[in-house]
Design an enzyme around this catalytic site. Structure first.
Site, PDB file in Angstrom:
ATOM      1  N   GLU A  14       3.181 -46.789 -34.845  1.00 44.38           N
ATOM      2  CA  GLU A  14       2.306 -45.816 -35.480  1.00 44.38           C
ATOM      3  C   GLU A  14       2.898 -45.346 -36.811  1.00 44.38           C
ATOM      4  OE1 GLU A  14      -0.533 -45.463 -34.406  1.00 44.38           O
ATOM      5  OE2 GLU A  14      -0.697 -45.011 -32.282  1.00 44.38           O
ATOM      6  N   ASN A  46      -5.293 -46.868 -38.929  1.00 46.28           N
ATOM      7  CA  ASN A  46      -4.255 -46.065 -39.579  1.00 46.28           C
ATOM      8  C   ASN A  46      -3.107 -46.956 -40.096  1.00 46.28           C
ATOM      9  OD1 ASN A  46      -2.951 -46.809 -37.244  1.00 46.28           O
ATOM     10  ND2 ASN A  46      -2.678 -44.734 -36.437  1.00 46.28           N
ATOM     11  N   ASP A  90       2.661 -55.752 -27.158  1.00 39.99           N
ATOM     12  CA  ASP A  90       2.725 -54.418 -26.562  1.00 39.99           C
ATOM     13  C   ASP A  90       2.047 -54.343 -25.201  1.00 39.99           C
ATOM     14  OD1 ASP A  90       0.244 -54.793 -27.763  1.00 39.99           O
ATOM     15  OD2 ASP A  90       0.568 -53.324 -29.325  1.00 39.99           O
ATOM     16  N   HIS A  94      -1.443 -49.219 -38.304  1.00 38.08           N
ATOM     17  CA  HIS A  94      -0.417 -49.603 -37.326  1.00 38.08           C
ATOM     18  C   HIS A  94      -0.457 -51.108 -37.041  1.00 38.08           C
ATOM     19  CE1 HIS A  94      -3.227 -48.693 -33.648  1.00 38.08           C
ATOM     20  NE2 HIS A  94      -3.196 -49.990 -33.842  1.00 38.08           N
TER      21      HIS A  94
HETATM   22  C1  F6R Z   1      -2.784 -54.951 -29.920  1.00 37.46           C
HETATM   23  C2  F6R Z   1      -2.104 -54.262 -31.006  1.00 37.46           C
HETATM   24  C3  F6R Z   1      -2.824 -53.358 -31.938  1.00 37.46           C
HETATM   25  C4  F6R Z   1      -4.181 -53.890 -32.407  1.00 37.46           C
HETATM   26  C5  F6R Z   1      -4.839 -52.918 -33.359  1.00 37.46           C
HETATM   27  C6  F6R Z   1      -6.220 -53.383 -33.765  1.00 37.46           C
HETATM   28  O1  F6R Z   1      -1.883 -55.756 -29.193  1.00 37.46           O
HETATM   29  O2  F6R Z   1      -0.940 -54.406 -31.114  1.00 37.46           O
HETATM   30  O3  F6R Z   1      -2.010 -53.145 -33.058  1.00 37.46           O
HETATM   31  O4  F6R Z   1      -3.998 -55.130 -33.021  1.00 37.46           O
HETATM   32  O5  F6R Z   1      -4.948 -51.680 -32.758  1.00 37.46           O
HETATM   33  O6  F6R Z   1      -7.050 -53.387 -32.652  1.00 37.46           O
HETATM   34  P1  F6R Z   1      -8.506 -54.030 -32.695  1.00 37.46           P
HETATM   35  O7  F6R Z   1      -8.322 -55.491 -32.913  1.00 37.46           O
HETATM   36  O8  F6R Z   1      -9.093 -53.731 -31.352  1.00 37.46           O
HETATM   37  O9  F6R Z   1      -9.236 -53.378 -33.822  1.00 37.46           O
END
Ligand code: F6R
Length: 254
Positions: A143, A136, A67, A138
């Site tokens: 989301e 959450n 992303d 994701h």
């Molecule tokens: C990042 C991504 C997100 C993160 C998720 C967890 O490229 O796609 O899904 O993997 O938000 O983020 P952290 O590792 O910062 O807790």
């Protein structure tokens, strides 16, 4: 699904890096699906270390990131392109032309999503997709409520995710409200998935994803249907699951 319990973040990073290394050694021209955020930083550090020791070679590896924030370019320190270069690509011998991320500066959503889907197809699909997980549930920026059938799409970030990501920005107001994300359909087409999670704030998401119903309300729950998923998580992230189950050293939930 195999679940490996890590003692701490270092152990988690080492275990995850070992799995990625095995992929690169067994298929030197593999395609890695990569993630940003706090979770994979230690994994990237460990891979860089093994590269510096001469144990890993990224010369033929290709990477496709999950992303990118819409509106941010690669020179912006908050962009995921900047993150990938400073935390990983600049320190290994991957060829810059073999690293792909969505283009956050492309305003035409349909055009950018089509371009990125085309890239995933043209590299021959993803061999190993590294994932973090949001509180959450994701994965990528898919989301809760996102259809499982989506390929790359433009997402409006949930308040929950904006709050969680505000830690990387000077203020919450600076967090972009939209992002391009690989869709669940593309993620599920990866041959192998490696999900890493650390910390108690991930315990509910992990519990619901692994043991709850498969529902778009918990995007990562779809991983129950993938036939090659490995989860590496520390005891805090697995704490809710460990109340009800034990996990064998071989990664089986009992
Ligand atoms: C990042 C991504 C997100 C993160 C998720 C967890 O490229 O796609 O899904 O993997 O938000 O983020 P952290 O590792 O910062 O807790």
């Amino acid at each position: 699904m195999r679940i490996y319990v890590a003692n701490d973040y270092n152990d988690l990073s080492r275990k995850a890096a070992n799995i990625i290394s095995a992929q690169i050694i067994m298929k030197p021209n593999c395609v890695l699906g990569l993630a940003t955020g706090a979770s994979p930083v230690g994994t990237y550090k460990q891979l860089i270390d093994w590269y510096n020791k001469g144990d890993l070679n990224f010369e033929e590896v290709k990477s496709v990131n999950l992303d990118e924030y819409k509106g941010l370019g690669p020179d912006d320190e908050q962009s995921y392109a900047y993150f990938m270069h400073s935390n990983f690509f600049n320190h290994i011998n991957i060829k810059p032309e073999n690293t792909y991320l969505p283009n956050g500066l492309e305003a035409d959503e349909a055009k950018e999503c089509e371009r990125y889907n085309g890239i995933i197809t043209s590299v021959g699909g993803i061999d190993l997709q590294l994932l973090g997980i949001g509180c959450n549930g994701h994965i990528g920026f898919n989301e809760p409520g996102t259809s499982f059938g989506k390929e790359t799409h433009c997402v409006t970030l949930s308040d929950n995710t904006i709050d969680a990501n505000a830690r990387f920005f000077k203020s919450k107001d600076e967090v972009p409200k939209q992002a391009y994300s690989m869709g669940i359909k593309s993620i599920m087409q990866a041959k192998q998935i490696l999900l890493i999670a650390s910390g108690e704030n991930k315990a509910d998401a992990l519990y619901n994803s692994i043991l709850g119903p498969i529902t778009p309300a918990v995007p990562a729950s779809i991983l129950q249907l993938h036939n090659n998923v490995t989860i590496v998580a520390d005891k805090e992230a697995l704490s809710k699951i460990l109340v009800e189950h034990t996990i064998t050293s071989g990664g089986n939930l009992q």
